[in-house]
Write a protein that holds these residues in place. Structure first.
Motif, PDB file in Angstrom:
ATOM      1  N   LEU A   1       0.814  -1.218   0.000  1.00 43.98           N
ATOM      2  CA  LEU A   1       0.000   0.000   0.000  1.00 43.98           C
ATOM      3  C   LEU A   1       0.846   1.266   0.000  1.00 43.98           C
ATOM      4  O   LEU A   1       0.411   2.299  -0.500  1.00 43.98           O
ATOM      5  CB  LEU A   1      -0.934   0.012   1.210  1.00 43.98           C
ATOM      6  CG  LEU A   1      -2.336  -0.534   0.968  1.00 43.98           C
ATOM      7  CD1 LEU A   1      -3.191  -0.385   2.217  1.00 43.98           C
ATOM      8  CD2 LEU A   1      -3.013   0.164  -0.189  1.00 43.98           C
ATOM      9  N   ILE A   2       2.059   1.182   0.552  1.00 51.19           N
ATOM     10  CA  ILE A   2       2.970   2.336   0.472  1.00 51.19           C
ATOM     11  C   ILE A   2       3.167   2.725  -0.976  1.00 51.19           C
ATOM     12  O   ILE A   2       3.029   3.882  -1.373  1.00 51.19           O
ATOM     13  CB  ILE A   2       4.343   1.998   1.103  1.00 51.19           C
ATOM     14  CG1 ILE A   2       4.270   2.050   2.622  1.00 51.19           C
ATOM     15  CG2 ILE A   2       5.413   2.984   0.628  1.00 51.19           C
ATOM     16  CD1 ILE A   2       5.594   1.817   3.300  1.00 51.19           C
ATOM     17  N   ASN A   3       3.518   1.740  -1.785  1.00 50.58           N
ATOM     18  CA  ASN A   3       3.798   1.995  -3.186  1.00 50.58           C
ATOM     19  C   ASN A   3       2.571   2.541  -3.902  1.00 50.58           C
ATOM     20  O   ASN A   3       2.648   3.524  -4.643  1.00 50.58           O
ATOM     21  CB  ASN A   3       4.291   0.712  -3.848  1.00 50.58           C
ATOM     22  CG  ASN A   3       4.775   0.935  -5.256  1.00 50.58           C
ATOM     23  OD1 ASN A   3       4.025   0.788  -6.197  1.00 50.58           O
ATOM     24  ND2 ASN A   3       6.035   1.312  -5.407  1.00 50.58           N
ATOM     25  N   GLN A   4       1.427   1.908  -3.685  1.00 54.70           N
ATOM     26  CA  GLN A   4       0.203   2.329  -4.364  1.00 54.70           C
ATOM     27  C   GLN A   4      -0.181   3.755  -3.985  1.00 54.70           C
ATOM     28  O   GLN A   4      -0.475   4.587  -4.845  1.00 54.70           O
ATOM     29  CB  GLN A   4      -0.938   1.383  -4.022  1.00 54.70           C
ATOM     30  CG  GLN A   4      -2.267   1.779  -4.658  1.00 54.70           C
ATOM     31  CD  GLN A   4      -3.375   0.831  -4.275  1.00 54.70           C
ATOM     32  OE1 GLN A   4      -3.378  -0.326  -4.655  1.00 54.70           O
ATOM     33  NE2 GLN A   4      -4.323   1.329  -3.495  1.00 54.70           N
ATOM     34  N   PHE A   5      -0.168   4.053  -2.687  1.00 53.47           N
ATOM     35  CA  PHE A   5      -0.608   5.369  -2.222  1.00 53.47           C
ATOM     36  C   PHE A   5       0.356   6.457  -2.691  1.00 53.47           C
ATOM     37  O   PHE A   5      -0.060   7.544  -3.113  1.00 53.47           O
ATOM     38  CB  PHE A   5      -0.710   5.381  -0.697  1.00 53.47           C
ATOM     39  CG  PHE A   5      -1.892   6.162  -0.175  1.00 53.47           C
ATOM     40  CD1 PHE A   5      -2.891   5.544   0.538  1.00 53.47           C
ATOM     41  CD2 PHE A   5      -2.005   7.526  -0.416  1.00 53.47           C
ATOM     42  CE1 PHE A   5      -3.990   6.268   1.013  1.00 53.47           C
ATOM     43  CE2 PHE A   5      -3.093   8.251   0.053  1.00 53.47           C
ATOM     44  CZ  PHE A   5      -4.088   7.622   0.766  1.00 53.47           C
ATOM     45  N   SER A   6       1.660   6.175  -2.636  1.00 52.89           N
ATOM     46  CA  SER A   6       2.639   7.197  -3.028  1.00 52.89           C
ATOM     47  C   SER A   6       2.572   7.488  -4.518  1.00 52.89           C
ATOM     48  O   SER A   6       2.668   8.649  -4.940  1.00 52.89           O
ATOM     49  CB  SER A   6       4.053   6.762  -2.622  1.00 52.89           C
ATOM     50  OG  SER A   6       4.413   5.548  -3.252  1.00 52.89           O
ATOM     51  N   ILE A   7       2.405   6.440  -5.330  1.00 56.46           N
ATOM     52  CA  ILE A   7       2.277   6.646  -6.780  1.00 56.46           C
ATOM     53  C   ILE A   7       1.018   7.459  -7.087  1.00 56.46           C
ATOM     54  O   ILE A   7       1.038   8.383  -7.908  1.00 56.46           O
ATOM     55  CB  ILE A   7       2.269   5.300  -7.526  1.00 56.46           C
ATOM     56  CG1 ILE A   7       3.672   4.678  -7.505  1.00 56.46           C
ATOM     57  CG2 ILE A   7       1.807   5.468  -8.965  1.00 56.46           C
ATOM     58  CD1 ILE A   7       3.759   3.300  -8.107  1.00 56.46           C
ATOM     59  N   ASP A   8      -0.086   7.126  -6.419  1.00 54.94           N
ATOM     60  CA  ASP A   8      -1.337   7.864  -6.627  1.00 54.94           C
ATOM     61  C   ASP A   8      -1.182   9.340  -6.255  1.00 54.94           C
ATOM     62  O   ASP A   8      -1.664  10.231  -6.968  1.00 54.94           O
ATOM     63  CB  ASP A   8      -2.470   7.244  -5.810  1.00 54.94           C
ATOM     64  CG  ASP A   8      -2.951   5.923  -6.393  1.00 54.94           C
ATOM     65  OD1 ASP A   8      -2.530   5.575  -7.507  1.00 54.94           O
ATOM     66  OD2 ASP A   8      -3.739   5.237  -5.718  1.00 54.94           O
TER      67      ASP A   8
ATOM     68  N   ILE B   1      19.808   4.410  -3.554  1.00 55.63           N
ATOM     69  CA  ILE B   1      18.867   4.583  -2.438  1.00 55.63           C
ATOM     70  C   ILE B   1      18.054   5.865  -2.630  1.00 55.63           C
ATOM     71  O   ILE B   1      16.827   5.874  -2.473  1.00 55.63           O
ATOM     72  CB  ILE B   1      19.623   4.618  -1.094  1.00 55.63           C
ATOM     73  CG1 ILE B   1      20.166   3.222  -0.762  1.00 55.63           C
ATOM     74  CG2 ILE B   1      18.719   5.122   0.039  1.00 55.63           C
ATOM     75  CD1 ILE B   1      21.062   3.173   0.458  1.00 55.63           C
ATOM     76  N   ALA B   2      18.733   6.945  -3.014  1.00 57.23           N
ATOM     77  CA  ALA B   2      18.037   8.222  -3.226  1.00 57.23           C
ATOM     78  C   ALA B   2      17.012   8.111  -4.355  1.00 57.23           C
ATOM     79  O   ALA B   2      15.910   8.661  -4.268  1.00 57.23           O
ATOM     80  CB  ALA B   2      19.057   9.320  -3.536  1.00 57.23           C
ATOM     81  N   LEU B   3      17.364   7.383  -5.406  1.00 59.66           N
ATOM     82  CA  LEU B   3      16.429   7.193  -6.522  1.00 59.66           C
ATOM     83  C   LEU B   3      15.218   6.384  -6.084  1.00 59.66           C
ATOM     84  O   LEU B   3      14.084   6.644  -6.525  1.00 59.66           O
ATOM     85  CB  LEU B   3      17.144   6.508  -7.691  1.00 59.66           C
ATOM     86  CG  LEU B   3      18.145   7.380  -8.464  1.00 59.66           C
ATOM     87  CD1 LEU B   3      18.976   6.528  -9.415  1.00 59.66           C
ATOM     88  CD2 LEU B   3      17.419   8.479  -9.236  1.00 59.66           C
ATOM     89  N   GLN B   4      15.436   5.387  -5.213  1.00 61.45           N
ATOM     90  CA  GLN B   4      14.300   4.626  -4.690  1.00 61.45           C
ATOM     91  C   GLN B   4      13.399   5.518  -3.842  1.00 61.45           C
ATOM     92  O   GLN B   4      12.178   5.315  -3.789  1.00 61.45           O
ATOM     93  CB  GLN B   4      14.794   3.425  -3.872  1.00 61.45           C
ATOM     94  CG  GLN B   4      15.374   2.306  -4.722  1.00 61.45           C
ATOM     95  CD  GLN B   4      15.681   1.068  -3.913  1.00 61.45           C
ATOM     96  OE1 GLN B   4      14.819   0.509  -3.243  1.00 61.45           O
ATOM     97  NE2 GLN B   4      16.937   0.632  -3.964  1.00 61.45           N
ATOM     98  N   ASN B   5      13.987   6.512  -3.187  1.00 58.20           N
ATOM     99  CA  ASN B   5      13.175   7.429  -2.392  1.00 58.20           C
ATOM    100  C   ASN B   5      12.259   8.300  -3.243  1.00 58.20           C
ATOM    101  O   ASN B   5      11.308   8.897  -2.744  1.00 58.20           O
ATOM    102  CB  ASN B   5      14.070   8.317  -1.516  1.00 58.20           C
ATOM    103  CG  ASN B   5      14.536   7.601  -0.260  1.00 58.20           C
ATOM    104  OD1 ASN B   5      13.852   6.720   0.243  1.00 58.20           O
ATOM    105  ND2 ASN B   5      15.710   7.963   0.236  1.00 58.20           N
ATOM    106  N   TYR B   6      12.543   8.370  -4.548  1.00 52.11           N
ATOM    107  CA  TYR B   6      11.621   9.042  -5.463  1.00 52.11           C
ATOM    108  C   TYR B   6      10.400   8.179  -5.739  1.00 52.11           C
ATOM    109  O   TYR B   6       9.421   8.641  -6.316  1.00 52.11           O
ATOM    110  CB  TYR B   6      12.318   9.334  -6.792  1.00 52.11           C
ATOM    111  CG  TYR B   6      13.097  10.627  -6.818  1.00 52.11           C
ATOM    112  CD1 TYR B   6      12.500  11.809  -7.240  1.00 52.11           C
ATOM    113  CD2 TYR B   6      14.429  10.671  -6.422  1.00 52.11           C
ATOM    114  CE1 TYR B   6      13.222  13.000  -7.278  1.00 52.11           C
ATOM    115  CE2 TYR B   6      15.154  11.852  -6.448  1.00 52.11           C
ATOM    116  CZ  TYR B   6      14.545  13.025  -6.875  1.00 52.11           C
ATOM    117  OH  TYR B   6      15.246  14.194  -6.907  1.00 52.11           O
ATOM    118  N   GLY B   7      10.459   6.891  -5.348  1.00 50.11           N
ATOM    119  CA  GLY B   7       9.350   5.973  -5.591  1.00 50.11           C
ATOM    120  C   GLY B   7       9.684   4.884  -6.587  1.00 50.11           C
ATOM    121  O   GLY B   7       8.860   4.007  -6.862  1.00 50.11           O
ATOM    122  N   LEU B   8      10.911   4.918  -7.143  1.00 52.97           N
ATOM    123  CA  LEU B   8      11.312   3.892  -8.105  1.00 52.97           C
ATOM    124  C   LEU B   8      11.608   2.575  -7.397  1.00 52.97           C
ATOM    125  O   LEU B   8      12.026   2.551  -6.234  1.00 52.97           O
ATOM    126  CB  LEU B   8      12.564   4.340  -8.867  1.00 52.97           C
ATOM    127  CG  LEU B   8      12.400   5.540  -9.811  1.00 52.97           C
ATOM    128  CD1 LEU B   8      13.755   5.980 -10.331  1.00 52.97           C
ATOM    129  CD2 LEU B   8      11.473   5.196 -10.963  1.00 52.97           C
TER     130      LEU B   8
END
Length: 859
Positions: free
Chosen positions: A195-202, A802-809
């Motif tokens: 749900l973290i991924n879904q909510f952040s992308i939305d 790690i920083a790029l993953q913090n963008y949501g990737l």
């Protein structure tokens, strides 16, 4: 007078006869049955539509839902009828169901004009109920009422049907909050990483413009990314309870003013330790911020005020509704007896459709009822989901493979990311997929995207959907009334059933409970016929009320609890540990948690005194204890004292920056002894078992791709003739020698992904995070060295990745971007300062690279 008139309609025998007839005609059409009912004559149709219009004027959710159901039941056969067009538009306008009106417009452009007064009323609603800062979104009546109440409250708890769009309400409220002056940080707590991924992308997609305008960044980890304009930067954190606890334990993290608890009913899950973690995270958030704005969202709960009561907030600030913008038709199909039941309010319609009588397997039913639409098929376990998906794939084997270029692209990506023999890649060719919690996030995203675009027709899933993953479908087939080995609780069943019907895409959805054999769906009437309200009691309070003697036993160092499952024992140990920690906090800061206050309120001071006595002298700081309350207080204290003694020689206790297999092995063995894993963690049965996890850790933390990890494991198993568990024979685990077959490879892939997601990214991360917190407390953050918990979470030691993953990737996309497009990244030292989005897009376009995830998140 309208309410009395609506009540009279619901009790009217003529109305009931017409409504039942409409339902039977709908059922016959859905099951392609020979119609036993004659269609409506003109008078009957007109009368039923007039009844719907009367009911739509009521304020009672039962009456309003009934009005909407009439429109949906009649739509299939009568959507071109001028009289139906007029009344359907009028009823939907009165209900304020603008998504349904939009659906009818798209389906039939000649939607009828409204009578003058109703048209004026509709236009007023469209103006007043427009979602702020959007062009064409309009709240339904119940959504607008809820949004207005939340907007005027510092604390609030609300519940409604799954299809009501609770996440939509939260996101709409966030649109308002980000404009506050002064600006304030926001936390959305969700139950799972999925749900973290879904909510952040939305959020990044739907609120992109407004977030950029007010300089908000969406963050999904407890580590706040550094920003060139840090003093001006504001954040929306989307975190699990574990990540929120970690965030709260870091002194320099910015404070937040708003906490939204999504899927709040998880606080009442009585067989899930995460309920205790969620409780603890909320409690500590309130401790750090006395003026915190706190909001709870949950599905189908009759007493949402219970969450406000739990945290001593005003219980009157709550809202609940049963009104739904999408109606649902509930069926029970018994393959063993070739019969079906349609549950219609308090009535049941028993029938024997030819589809069921002629079907030889559930796959005949799935194919017949699910053709030309999208279908969720619920299975009680990951193994069943994969097995049933494989059988569905075989069922469709004679059909031509997919022609969709998008599906073919995803198939190539899955083979490259996971393995060329991974089942899912094959299944997608026939429009079939599976979906469960430990599936890598990038793969789940692709499955969900294909499903929402109707590129695939069937997704076999597990309880991931119960956690709130937003993946509605026209049909939801439920093959078992269990979640794992536990019977469905009503809240879980109706939450799952609520996925049937996609708002804005159809008027209704179908829930088909499908009994394949006598092993499943025993006593279905317990769920399907029970229409009582779902009342919840938070599990922490529930256990204190009902099992305090056993908690006292644990506080007395007597772990031999009788008559409880291992899961319940684990929860009771967890609560006992929280009581011990919270008792310590009374002495240190005079802070009384909700648990302590409840014990005092219940006249159980002796429990507090016992915990205080058993604690003895505790040296471990509160900042360390707050990172994780599930690790025993005494064990944390022993580890802290042992490390404190070596403070003069920090090199012996700091985690090494360079990671290899031998280093991983050494530190796993050290933590095994320090944290007493031989008694505390049933997953680790011996030290020898840790050698495998050391190998996996080394690969994962050094950024080895998942495909490489899997390929190397396949080679290792083949060369060393290792055994692998393939199901059960006569009730006992079956361990044949690994033979390199597609079946064996897929079982191995499943095991590896489970070990990465649960053992590495949850279990080991928890302990390494706790260990690092101790180093910070002893040596100071400047001298504490590296935190392996971060490497385990991100699957890399590379700070840029790690920083790029913090963008949501995803890990895969972030690594790909770093290795292939480094010239598009502005890097200073080991920090990512900025991404040249324009240059990156030009390069990707020029090289025709498939960059769907990068596109959806960065552009």
């Amino acid at each position: 007078m309208i309410e009395r008139l609506a009540a009279d309609v619901l009790q009217d025998t003529y109305f009931t006869a017409l409504y039942t007839k409409a339902a039977k005609l709908f059922v016959n059409n859905f099951f392609s049955a020979a119609e036993s009912e004659q269609d409506f004559n003109e008078k009957e149709l007109n009368d039923l539509l007039r009844f719907a219009d009367i009911l739509s004027n009521s304020k009672n959710p039962t009456s309003r839902n009934k009005a909407y159901q009439i429109i949906t039941l009649l739509n299939q056969k009568h959507k071109t009828n001028p009289y139906y067009k007029t009344f359907s538009h009028s009823v939907l306008a009165k209900l304020g169901n603008f998504p349904a009106i939009e659906y009818l417009k798209n389906e039939d452009e000649n939607i009828s004009e409204l009578p003058f007064e109703r048209d004026i009323e509709k236009k007023v609603k469209e103006f007043i109920q427009a979602v702020p800062d959007t062009e064409d979104l309009i709240f339904t009546d119940s959504q607008f009422e809820l949004y207005t109440k939340i907007s005027n409250s510092k604390h609030f708890s609300f519940s409604g049907p799954t299809s009501m769009g609770k996440s939509f309400i939260i996101k709409s409220f966030i649109r308002k909050v980000v404009g506050n002056k002064p600006p304030e940080n926001i936390v959305i707590m969700v139950p799972t990483r999925a749900l973290i991924n879904q909510f952040s992308i939305d959020l990044n997609k739907e609120l992109k413009v407004i977030l950029e305008h007010y300089n908000y960044k969406v963050v999904t980890n407890s580590n706040v990314p550094e920003s060139p304009s840090e003093s001006q930067q504001r954040y929306i954190f989307v975190l699990t309870p574990e990540r929120l606890l970690s965030y709260l334990s870091q002194k320099n993290n910015p404070s937040f003013a708003y906490l939204f608890v999504d899927e709040a009913h998880k606080l009442a899950a009585d067989k899930d330790t995460r309920a205790v973690t969620a409780y603890s995270a909320i409690s500590k958030s309130l401790k750090q911020n006395k003026n915190l704005n706190l909001y709870f969202a949950s599905p189908n709960v009759s007493n949402p005020e219970v969450f406000l009561k739990l945290f001593k907030k005003d219980e009157t600030l709550n809202y609940k509704t049963k009104e739904t913008p999408v109606s649902q038709n509930l069926f029970f199909v018994d393959m063993t007896r070739k019969k079906a039941i349609h549950y219609l309010d308090t009535e049941q319609y028993h029938f024997e459709p030819d589809i069921v009588k002629k079907s030889e397997s559930i796959f005949d039913i799935l194919s017949s009822l699910g053709s030309n639409t999208n279908n969720i098929v619920y299975c009680s376990s990951r193994f069943e989901a994969v097995d049933k998906a494989e059988k569905m794939f075989d069922y469709f084997n004679q059909q031509e493979a997919t022609k969709s270029s998008n599906v073919k692209k995803v198939i190539r990506q899955i083979k490259g990311y996971i393995h060329k023999d991974y089942y899912l890649a094959d299944f997608l060719n026939k429009g079939v997929a599976y979906h469960f919690g430990n599936l890598p996030q990038i793969i789940r995203n692709k499955v969900e995207a294909l499903f929402k675009e109707r590129e695939i027709g069937y997704v076999f899933c597990t309880s991931t959907l119960l956690e709130g993953v937003n993946m509605p479908a026209k049909n939801v087939f439920i093959l078992n009334n269990k979640n794992g080995s536990n019977p469905f609780q009503p809240i879980d069943f109706w939450n799952l059933a609520g996925r049937a019907g996609r708002l804005r895409y159809e008027l209704s959805g179908n829930i088909i409970c499908l009994k394949e054999n006598d092993k499943v769906w025993k006593t279905p009437e317990n769920l399907l016929e029970n229409k009582t309200d779902i009342s919840l009691n938070p599990s922490v309070e529930n256990y204190i009320d009902k099992k305090l003697k056993k908690i006292e036993q644990l506080l007395n160092d007597n772990p031999d609890i009788k008559g409880e499952t291992e899961t319940i024992k684990e929860i009771l140990r967890y609560i006992a540990n929280i009581i011990s920690i919270d008792t310590l906090e009374i002495e240190r800061s005079n802070y009384k948690s909700e648990i302590i206050n409840k014990l005092i309120q219940d006249n159980k001071q002796e429990i507090i005194d016992l915990a205080k006595k058993k604690n003895g002298k505790i040296e471990v700081p509160s900042s360390v204890l707050s990172t994780n309350n599930s690790i025993k207080l005494k064990i944390q204290n022993e580890v802290f004292i042992a490390l404190q003694k070596q403070k003069g020689n920090p090199a012996t206790i700091k985690l090494p920056a360079k990671v290899d297999y031998e280093v991983c092995k050494e530190w796993l063995h050290r933590l095994y002894d320090l944290f007493k894993w031989h008694t505390e963690e049933k997953k680790f049965k011996s030290k020898a078992q840790l050698d495998y996890y050391a190998m996996l850790m080394n690969q994962w933390m050094n950024g080895v791709s998942l495909n490489q990890i899997i390929s190397q494991s396949v080679s290792y198993y083949s060369e060393h003739k290792r055994t692998i568990q393939i199901g059960y024979v006569n009730g006992k685990p079956y361990y044949p020698t690994f033979n390199g077959s597609k079946q064996h490879i897929n079982v191995l892939i499943g095991n590896i992904i489970d070990d990465i997601e649960y053992v590495l990214r949850f279990l080991l991360e928890k302990y390494f995070n706790n260990y690092y917190a101790m180093l910070v407390a002893i040596l100071g953050e400047e001298n504490a060295g590296v935190n392996w918990a971060t490497f385990l979470e991100y699957g890399t030691q590379n700070s840029i990745v790690i920083a790029l993953q913090n963008y949501g990737l995803s890990r895969h996309s972030a690594d790909y971007l770093f290795k292939n497009f480094k010239d598009c990244l502005k890097i200073e030292g080991d920090k990512l300062i900025d991404i040249n989005i324009l240059k990156l897009k030009q390069r990707l376009d020029k090289e025709a690279i498939e960059y769907d995830e990068i596109n959806s998140i960065l552009f």
